[in-house]
Scaffold this active site. Structure first.
Site, PDB file in Angstrom:
ATOM      1  N   ASP A  62      58.804  73.391  44.083  1.00 41.14           N
ATOM      2  CA  ASP A  62      57.866  74.128  44.927  1.00 41.14           C
ATOM      3  C   ASP A  62      58.589  74.462  46.232  1.00 41.14           C
ATOM      4  O   ASP A  62      59.640  73.871  46.539  1.00 41.14           O
ATOM      5  CB  ASP A  62      56.632  73.256  45.185  1.00 41.14           C
ATOM      6  CG  ASP A  62      55.697  73.857  46.211  1.00 41.14           C
ATOM      7  OD1 ASP A  62      55.269  74.996  46.019  1.00 41.14           O
ATOM      8  OD2 ASP A  62      55.422  73.168  47.213  1.00 41.14           O
ATOM      9  N   ASP A 113      56.859  75.838  49.878  1.00 34.80           N
ATOM     10  CA  ASP A 113      56.153  75.437  51.096  1.00 34.80           C
ATOM     11  C   ASP A 113      55.701  73.985  51.003  1.00 34.80           C
ATOM     12  O   ASP A 113      54.980  73.604  50.082  1.00 34.80           O
ATOM     13  CB  ASP A 113      54.925  76.330  51.312  1.00 34.80           C
ATOM     14  CG  ASP A 113      55.296  77.778  51.584  1.00 34.80           C
ATOM     15  OD1 ASP A 113      56.250  77.993  52.333  1.00 34.80           O
ATOM     16  OD2 ASP A 113      54.634  78.672  51.032  1.00 34.80           O
TER      17      ASP A 113
END
Length: 550
Positions: A225, A227
């Protein structure tokens, strides 16, 4: 009907029901006997139709089921009628019946059954990708169990296999096998056939492999991932660049942010020191566009509520972007854009209310930045859902579409999903049956971790991405000798029993041990009262975001 006749009919119906699994031919004899004496009773015709369907007497099944439907108004029989047409070698007729049914009159289970039959007809007609698209809008959460879920997952796996997407098919046959607690599908046999045929199923490390390495070396594909995991706003998170640069595995960047193109994401990463190419970036905009194309078909009109990156992905797949509900779009796709306002949301709501298929790229309610958590796409989706009373299909994490896209880009057999959010990153790993690492650098704090339902519980947990350099037993969820944790209903006590030396792993070890204790006791849904027995326990609980009682 006189009582002796009614009693005889009842005995035939009971016998038909009792024999249908073990001796269906005998069951059919009883059903026909009941029908001969009570042809004007709907339940008799329904039983006769169901037994005929089970035996494979397709024309008889159609006649009886149509009569029962006409007498009782029971729309749930439409799936069996359509499937009987398939049995007669008439998939076009089956598709016509399925498309003409009033789904609003069906129960959830009956609607799924009709979707499964419709997908089968499309496969019969040589249109497997259309079958995939039709089933992709159903409830494909892998944590579900029961016959309906198992049949849906099995049908989805069959459609993927027919479309030549073997790796994805294996994943969904695995999900079907796990859901099939009543042994109603052939999922396990299909898995054996596919894997024996050269298919490769995602696998966790073996015991010997776990003893010999770190997460970085045990897994051959790392799906990161962005952010909250690699950076927050403009700030690169601790050990993040090193984790990517030194990865021994294939690296993919999987993001729910639909506002940037893969090229823009790769440039953004490169500026922050991460080695990244656009072909290693998987975005929810790509997954959303693919899901739209699978659902409504090439050339369809699509209203985009989102950024130019999403519009570009829609256009690449031969879809036509329109700007207003007045253009009568076939679908609405909604993704994050900082420029989305009331006017754009209202256009989407109007089109959805008018019957357009609605697909959201993701449901992240917040967007991590260095200033804090900003409004995410999920919050704007919620506004449209509240205005329309409709829920969208979801392409991004934790949905299967984006994870299928990611897995299709790596040849890895043992992928690991790495992220900071339970309801997207970790649940996405569960969706496709891969292990997960939760890092505590983003939105997840102690209270959310303890309350996580089974489908959102990580395999491993670490304070940051340096956890990839640790042995699995150091970061897996489980008890730790330095922490004493007692659970009594909603009351939890935590005490430190290690030495007095400072330990930079305190947060990680307590998080792993506390989660294990709470989940094992099955009290995560309670309003927990957590007491610290000493100052060190209180301090570490505070760092986890847990307010301790003293």
């Amino acid at each position: 009907m006189d009582k002796p006749t009614a009693d005889r009919v009842a005995r035939h119906l009971v016998a038909a029901s009792a024999l249908i699994d073990g001796d269906p031919e005998a069951a059919l004899d009883h059903a026909r006997a009941a029908r001969a004496r009570a042809a004007r009773i709907a339940v008799v015709r329904e039983t006769a139709g169901i037994v005929a369907y089970t035996v494979g007497e397709w024309q008889e099944a159609i006649s009886e089921l149509r009569a029962a439907r006409r007498m009782s108004g029971d729309e749930s029989l439409v799936a069996l009628i359509a499937d009987s047409e398939r049995g007669l070698g008439q998939p076009e007729r089956a598709l016509e019946i399925a498309d003409g049914a009033d789904v609003t009159e069906l129960s959830d289970d009956a609607a799924v059954e009709l979707a499964v039959v419709r997908a089968g007809a499309l496969i019969d007609l040589g249109r497997p990708e259309d079958a995939v698209g039709g089933l992709a809008t159903e409830d494909l959460r892998p944590g579900r169990t029961g016959t309906t879920a198992a049949r849906l997952f099995f049908a989805y796996g069959s459609a993927l296999e027919a479309a030549g997407r073997r790796g994805e098919a294996i994943t969904w046959f695995q999900n079907a096998a796990a859901a099939d607690v009543d042994d109603q599908t052939d999922a396990e046999f299909r898995l054996m056939e596919l894997v024996g045929d050269g298919g490769v199923a995602p696998a966790s490390p073996t015991g010997a492999e776990r003893d010999a390495g770190t997460l970085n070396t045990l897994y051959d594909a790392l799906m990161f991932d962005l952010d909250g995991t690699l950076y927050t706003g403009a700030t690169v998170l601790p050990h993040a660049v090193e984790a990517v640069r030194e990865a021994a595995a294939d690296v993919l960047f999987v993001t729910n942010n639909a506002s940037r193109s893969p090229e823009q994401v790769a440039a953004h990463l490169t500026e922050r020191g991460f080695p990244a190419d656009a072909d290693r970036v998987v975005t929810s905009a790509q997954a959303g566009a693919r899901l739209v194309a699978d659902t409504v078909g090439a050339g369809a009109r699509v209203l985009v509520v989102g950024a130019d990156a999403l519009r570009s992905e829609i256009t690449k797949l031969g879809l036509t972007v329109v700007g207003s509900a007045d253009d009568e779009p076939d679908a609405v796709v909604q993704g994050h854009s900082p420029d989305t306002g009331w006017a754009e949301l209202s256009e989407g709501a109007l089109a959805i209310r008018a019957g357009a298929t609605w697909i959201a790229t993701n449901l992240d309610s917040t967007l991590p930045t260095e200033r804090g958590l900003l409004v995410g796409n999920g919050s704007m989706v919620a506004a449209v859902a509240h205005a329309t009373g409709i829920r969208p299909a979801v392409a991004g994490k934790p949905g299967a579409p984006i994870m299928r896209d990611a897995l299709s880009r790596t040849g890895g057999r043992r992928p690991l999903m790495v992220g900071d959010r339970l309801d997207t990153d970790i649940e996405a790993g569960h969706t496709v049956g891969v292990d997960t690492l939760l890092v505590l650098t983003g939105v997840t704090r102690g209270p959310e971790l303890l309350a996580a339902p089974p489908q959102q519980r990580p395999t491993y947990i670490a304070t940051d991405l340096d956890g990839l350099n640790r042995a699995p037993e150091d970061v897996e969820i489980g008890p730790r000798p330095q922490w004493r944790i007692e659970v009594n209903g909603e009351h939890v006590s935590v005490g430190y029993r290690g030495d007095d030396a400072p330990d930079g792993d305190d947060v990680q070890t307590l998080a792993a041990a506390l989660a294990h204790a709470v989940w094992t006791a099955d009290v995560g849904a309670f309003d927990l009262r957590i007491a610290a027995d000493d100052e060190r326990s209180a301090a570490v609980l505070d760092r986890l975001g847990v307010t301790a009682l003293r």
